[in-house]
Design an enzyme around this catalytic site. Structure first.
Site, PDB file in Angstrom:
ATOM      1  N   HIS A 124       1.311   9.078  -0.016  1.00 14.96           N
ATOM      2  CA  HIS A 124       2.171   7.905  -0.244  1.00 14.96           C
ATOM      3  C   HIS A 124       2.976   8.104  -1.530  1.00 14.96           C
ATOM      4  CE1 HIS A 124       3.078   3.453  -0.563  1.00 14.96           C
ATOM      5  NE2 HIS A 124       3.211   3.829  -1.831  1.00 14.96           N
ATOM      6  N   GLU A 125       2.273   8.459  -2.591  1.00 18.10           N
ATOM      7  CA  GLU A 125       2.944   8.609  -3.884  1.00 18.10           C
ATOM      8  C   GLU A 125       3.965   9.742  -3.856  1.00 18.10           C
ATOM      9  OE1 GLU A 125       2.940   6.503  -6.185  1.00 18.10           O
ATOM     10  OE2 GLU A 125       1.388   5.274  -5.297  1.00 18.10           O
ATOM     11  N   HIS A 169       7.267   8.905  -2.353  1.00 16.57           N
ATOM     12  CA  HIS A 169       8.251   8.245  -3.226  1.00 16.57           C
ATOM     13  C   HIS A 169       9.195   9.289  -3.826  1.00 16.57           C
ATOM     14  CE1 HIS A 169       7.149   4.102  -2.996  1.00 16.57           C
ATOM     15  NE2 HIS A 169       5.891   4.339  -3.303  1.00 16.57           N
ATOM     16  N   TYR A 197      14.564  -0.109  -5.333  1.00 13.13           N
ATOM     17  CA  TYR A 197      13.209  -0.661  -5.328  1.00 13.13           C
ATOM     18  C   TYR A 197      13.221  -2.164  -5.543  1.00 13.13           C
ATOM     19  CZ  TYR A 197       8.177   0.116  -5.544  1.00 13.13           C
ATOM     20  OH  TYR A 197       6.825   0.134  -5.265  1.00 13.13           O
ATOM     21  N   GLU A 205       8.716   1.340   0.155  1.00 11.40           N
ATOM     22  CA  GLU A 205       7.255   1.277   0.244  1.00 11.40           C
ATOM     23  C   GLU A 205       6.759   1.668   1.639  1.00 11.40           C
ATOM     24  OE1 GLU A 205       4.457   0.885  -1.403  1.00 11.40           O
ATOM     25  OE2 GLU A 205       5.764   1.268  -3.097  1.00 11.40           O
ATOM     26  N   ASP A 233       8.054 -12.052  -7.212  1.00 11.00           N
ATOM     27  CA  ASP A 233       7.030 -11.115  -7.681  1.00 11.00           C
ATOM     28  C   ASP A 233       7.171  -9.776  -6.964  1.00 11.00           C
ATOM     29  OD1 ASP A 233       6.035 -13.118  -9.239  1.00 11.00           O
ATOM     30  OD2 ASP A 233       4.485 -13.724  -7.803  1.00 11.00           O
ATOM     31  N   HIS A 266       5.675  -4.557  -1.755  1.00 15.92           N
ATOM     32  CA  HIS A 266       4.404  -4.159  -1.136  1.00 15.92           C
ATOM     33  C   HIS A 266       3.932  -5.189  -0.115  1.00 15.92           C
ATOM     34  CE1 HIS A 266       4.207  -1.877  -4.978  1.00 15.92           C
ATOM     35  NE2 HIS A 266       3.539  -0.983  -4.270  1.00 15.92           N
TER      36      HIS A 266
HETATM   37 ZN   LIG Z   1       4.335   2.916  -3.229  1.00 16.56          ZN
END
Ligand SMILES: [Zn+2]
Length: 358
Positions: free
Chosen positions: A176-177, A180, A191, A200, A272, A278
């Protein structure tokens, strides 16, 4: 179609555990739970600010010549020894034997699995398409409840051991990371709001695909969960997120309930989390799950190819919303597979989650 360069654009500071979840945890009555969460939130906030200040200093790596594109990963792993200086002490370079430290070895393997999927299935050498070396640091800070990609490298905490475990335990979190980074070098989705939720979601999609690929799981066999391996046993929940059934990943007296919507009917308007990046990512996540299971077989083959084509094709704009992304997936399905089952299944998947494709 040439991917756009991202000259001068700010890299995303992305953590796997969203701020709203750490916020909840930091309000726990038990200081053993609240203190590490508060520490993590403060550290992430400071780093997010630091990224903004240093943003202008960011420059893409210089392109290499086409004939020099590597077909093997170039990984370097570092140990932060519970400090916060990055990258830390070098502990394993490409080709080195495994170390005594399982976190180092898992991070090394996870970076390798992501490199393998990108190269063998989609013909892309590393996240920049030019064999970019992959850097990972483990044992970041003390009881650090997160993992992140800072635009240049991956960083993993050990977790507090109460709610979160060592973040290298989950290969989908590692992938996942790293995804990015792939997004940063290609569509560079902003983002914020829907484009942020797409950013995401794309990371969850390829995070899950790397896990499925490494386990040899078909779409039917896959668990379609994100971060199942980093939740401690005491947590009432299966994972951080569920692509199959967004909103059902956890329901815990400390963490609260998974806030992800499964369709546009329940889209969450919030300021938020960069406008719920997310949270609303649950909607495109479920569209991908519906497509992959409708097509059957290995999800990284047809469904993954369609998503990869959109991400890297050069037509996805940085501020694209769900509908624009969805239309491009229909076009990508047609251009790669013709007017067949694939395009039909793509249309149906988006329609089920309430995203218009025309
Ligand atoms: Zn992420």
């Amino acid at each position: 179609m040439q991917p756009r360069p991202n000259h001068g654009l700010r890299p995303v500071f992305c953590t796997i555990v969203p701020p709203h979840l750490l916020d909840k945890l930091s309000q726990a009555d038990d200081p053993v739970l609240a203190a590490p969460a508060r520490r993590t939130l403060e550290a992430d906030g400071a780093r997010r600010h630091q990224r903004q200040v240093t943003a202008l200093a960011f420059a893409p790596h210089p392109p290499r010549t086409a004939d020099a594109v590597p077909t093997k990963p170039r990984r370097t792993l570092y140990d932060c020894r519970h400090g916060t200086d990055l990258p830390g002490h070098k502990v394993r370079a490409e080709g080195d034997e495994p170390t005594q430290d399982a976190s180092v070895n898992r991070a090394y393997a996870g970076l390798g699995a992501t490199f393998d999927l990108l190269l063998s299935e989609y013909g892309r050498s590393s996240i920049d398409g030019k064999g970019l070396p992959l850097i990972g640091s483990v044992h970041y800070d003390e009881k650090y409840n997160n993992a992140f990609f800072d635009g240049e490298q991956m960083v993993f905490g050990d977790g507090d051991g109460e709610i979160f475990l060592d973040f290298t335990l989950a290969i989908d979190v590692i992938a996942h990371e790293l995804t990015h980074g792939l997004t940063q070098y290609t569509a560079n989705l902003a983002y914020q709001g829907q484009s942020g939720a797409l950013n995401e979601s794309v990371s969850d999609v390829f995070g899950s695909l790397v896990k499925q690929y490494s386990l040899g799981h078909s779409a039917e066999q896959a668990d379609w969960l994100i971060g199942a391996d980093i939740l401690a046993p005491r947590v009432s929940g299966d994972a951080l997120r569920s692509m199959k059934a967004p909103g059902t990943a956890y329901d815990d007296d400390v963490l609260g309930k998974d806030p992800q919507p499964a369709s546009m009917d329940d889209y969450v308007e919030t300021r938020d989390d960069n406008g719920g990046v997310h949270i609303n990512s649950g909607i495109p996540n479920r569209a991908f799950y519906l497509l992959a299971t409708a097509l059957g077989g290995n999800a990284w083959e047809r469904a993954g190819q369609i998503w990869f084509d959109v991400l890297t094709g050069g037509e996805l704009t940085q501020r694209a919303g769900f509908a624009a992304f969805a239309r491009l997936t229909v076009a990508a399905a047609r251009s790669r597979f013709g007017e067949g089952d694939e395009a039909e299944a793509v249309l149906k998947a988006w329609s089920e989650v309430g995203v218009a494709t025309r």
